[in-house]
Write an enzyme that holds these catalytic residues in place. Structure first.
Site, PDB file in Angstrom:
ATOM      1  N   LYS A 136       0.811  -1.223   0.000  1.00 13.15           N
ATOM      2  CA  LYS A 136       0.000   0.000   0.000  1.00 13.15           C
ATOM      3  C   LYS A 136       0.847   1.276   0.000  1.00 13.15           C
ATOM      4  O   LYS A 136       0.376   2.339  -0.395  1.00 13.15           O
ATOM      5  CB  LYS A 136      -0.953   0.011   1.183  1.00 13.15           C
ATOM      6  CG  LYS A 136      -2.079  -1.015   1.053  1.00 13.15           C
ATOM      7  CD  LYS A 136      -3.392  -0.337   0.875  1.00 13.15           C
ATOM      8  CE  LYS A 136      -4.588  -1.254   0.717  1.00 13.15           C
ATOM      9  NZ  LYS A 136      -4.511  -2.607   1.235  1.00 13.15           N
ATOM     10  N   SER A 174      -8.756   1.185   8.622  1.00 14.94           N
ATOM     11  CA  SER A 174      -8.281   0.641   9.893  1.00 14.94           C
ATOM     12  C   SER A 174      -7.012  -0.155   9.657  1.00 14.94           C
ATOM     13  O   SER A 174      -6.423  -0.706  10.558  1.00 14.94           O
ATOM     14  CB  SER A 174      -9.348  -0.265  10.497  1.00 14.94           C
ATOM     15  OG  SER A 174      -9.718  -1.238   9.562  1.00 14.94           O
ATOM     16  N   GLU A 213      -9.686 -14.261  -3.642  1.00 13.81           N
ATOM     17  CA  GLU A 213     -10.469 -13.791  -2.501  1.00 13.81           C
ATOM     18  C   GLU A 213     -10.684 -14.927  -1.507  1.00 13.81           C
ATOM     19  O   GLU A 213     -10.629 -16.102  -1.876  1.00 13.81           O
ATOM     20  CB  GLU A 213     -11.873 -13.352  -2.968  1.00 13.81           C
ATOM     21  CG  GLU A 213     -11.885 -12.104  -3.803  1.00 13.81           C
ATOM     22  CD  GLU A 213     -13.301 -11.728  -4.225  1.00 13.81           C
ATOM     23  OE1 GLU A 213     -13.635 -10.547  -4.146  1.00 13.81           O
ATOM     24  OE2 GLU A 213     -14.077 -12.632  -4.639  1.00 13.81           O
ATOM     25  N   GLY A 267     -15.775 -14.003   1.280  1.00 13.46           N
ATOM     26  CA  GLY A 267     -15.913 -12.639   0.743  1.00 13.46           C
ATOM     27  C   GLY A 267     -15.720 -12.613  -0.756  1.00 13.46           C
ATOM     28  O   GLY A 267     -14.844 -11.923  -1.267  1.00 13.46           O
ATOM     29  N   ASP A 306     -17.308 -11.307  -3.281  1.00 13.08           N
ATOM     30  CA  ASP A 306     -18.038 -10.300  -4.067  1.00 13.08           C
ATOM     31  C   ASP A 306     -17.350 -10.032  -5.403  1.00 13.08           C
ATOM     32  O   ASP A 306     -18.004  -9.836  -6.422  1.00 13.08           O
ATOM     33  CB  ASP A 306     -18.160  -8.989  -3.284  1.00 13.08           C
ATOM     34  CG  ASP A 306     -16.800  -8.391  -2.977  1.00 13.08           C
ATOM     35  OD1 ASP A 306     -16.086  -8.971  -2.147  1.00 13.08           O
ATOM     36  OD2 ASP A 306     -16.428  -7.380  -3.592  1.00 13.08           O
ATOM     37  N   SER A 358       1.230  -9.804  -0.422  1.00 12.73           N
ATOM     38  CA  SER A 358       0.848  -8.391  -0.321  1.00 12.73           C
ATOM     39  C   SER A 358       1.279  -7.696   0.962  1.00 12.73           C
ATOM     40  O   SER A 358       1.429  -6.475   0.980  1.00 12.73           O
ATOM     41  CB  SER A 358      -0.658  -8.247  -0.506  1.00 12.73           C
ATOM     42  OG  SER A 358      -1.354  -9.085   0.395  1.00 12.73           O
TER      43      SER A 358
END
Ligand SMILES: *Cc1c(COP(=O)(O)O)cnc(C)c1O
Length: 327
Positions: A54, A79, A205, A209, A211, A305
């Site tokens: 990130k 968070s 995923e 989760g 989606d 990651s």
């Protein structure tokens, strides 16, 4: 709608973050390669600054601020790793950062964000809306809001990890990354399609989760309740609009794995490769293991990651798995 970002934007991002982001190592494991009958190249973003990829997107986005935006500062709501990435990037670039975090976020994460110089604004996640709080702060204090994934500069920054990986090891047959809101996957896809056009690109995923899988396969954005999974870096409810558009164009499939498979991979990384990887960082390897029959003899890139998991939590997860195996 404005034009979608392209690989040229990833190249520009790479230039901006050079000298600030670490060029993380690419590691391999003979044991694993023998087990899979394939060659796996891990891009180790668990060794990135603040412990996750990130930093790349956050730094790229903030370094494009105008002098006026810089003078006023940035606001983000998160968070997790995005909060720390924004706080650290802001400090490096000499601007102030306000991070909106839930009151019940782990104390260590709040402390880490403050440690990077971020001003933390706490909210109650059951009664207050963090996006609204973020937007109000942006408005009242003239701050620029940087979202965690649905932003061209953020996702192009994330794509620089895959760019480095392919430039280092050469063309790949397949590329795997975790999938939350899709910043990492869409940036990775831009870089991979440009540098290794024949490679199959997969987002991964947690089963709970999926989606992104539903959205990808159904062709329209699907929103789900916050999933229950140990992969806390991808507890998103839906993909972004920009990220979904890129993923539809460039990605081959979205696959899922179970939390138990993630724990197995955490244990493998720790015992065999001497690395601490957070549960979310294990998604790529877990998928490769599950799909191994499709990849015999191939060269596979996997983005690890991040590595931000506290030790007590790590031991708890690995311990439970050990007990279950013994039972
Ligand atoms: C944010 C994050 C992800 C997911 O990235 P998206 O861009 O939201 O898809 C995966 N792993 C880690 C460690 C993260 O912090």
């Amino acid at each position: 709608m404005t034009a979608l970002p392209t690989y040229d934007d990833v190249v520009a991002a790479a230039r901006r973050i050079e000298g600030h982001a670490h060029r993380t190592p690419v590691l391999t494991s003979r044991t694993l390669d023998e087990m899979l009958g394939a060659q796996v190249f891990f891009k180790c973003e668990n060794f990135q600054r603040m412990g996750a990829f990130k930093f790349r997107g956050a730094f790229n986005a903030l370094s494009r601020f105008t002098p006026e935006q810089r003078a006023r500062g940035v606001v983000a709501f998160s968070s997790g790793n995005h909060a720390q990435a924004i706080a650290l990037s802001a400090r490096i670039l000499g601007m102030s950062a306000v991070i909106v975090m839930p009151k019940d976020a782990p104390a260590a994460k709040i402390a880490a964000t403050r440690g990077y110089g971020g001003e933390v604004v706490l909210f109650d996640r059951y009664t207050e809306d963090r996006e609204q709080i973020g937007r109000e702060l942006a408005e009242s204090r003239g701050l620029t809001l940087i979202p965690p994934y649905d932003h061209a500069d953020v996702l192009c920054g994330q794509g620089t990890a895959a760019k480095e990986l392919i430039e280092e090891v050469g063309a790949l047959d397949a590329m795997f990354t975790p999938l939350g809101g899709g910043g990492l996957l869409s940036g990775t896809a831009l870089a991979t399609r440009a540098l290794s056009p024949a490679a199959k690109i997969y987002g991964v995923e947690p089963e709970a989760g999926n989606d992104g899988q539903q959205s990808f396969r159904g062709g329209q954005l699907v929103r789900i309740d916050t999933p229950r999974t140990i992969a806390d870096g991808v507890q998103t409810q839906q993909l972004g609009h920009i990220t979904f558009a890129l993923i539809r164009q460039l990605v081959d499939d979205v696959v899922t794995v179970s939390d138990a498979e993630l724990v197995d991979c955490m244990s493998f990384f720790a015992s065999r490769m001497k690395m601490l990887v957070e549960p979310t960082g294990c998604l790529g390897l877990a998928a490769v293991k599950r799909m191994k029959d499709q990849f015999r003899g191939q060269r596979i890139g996997v983005v690890i990651s991040g590595g931000n998991v506290d030790l007590a939590r790590f031991c708890e997860l690995i311990g439970e798995a050990g007990t279950q195996r013994a039972a």
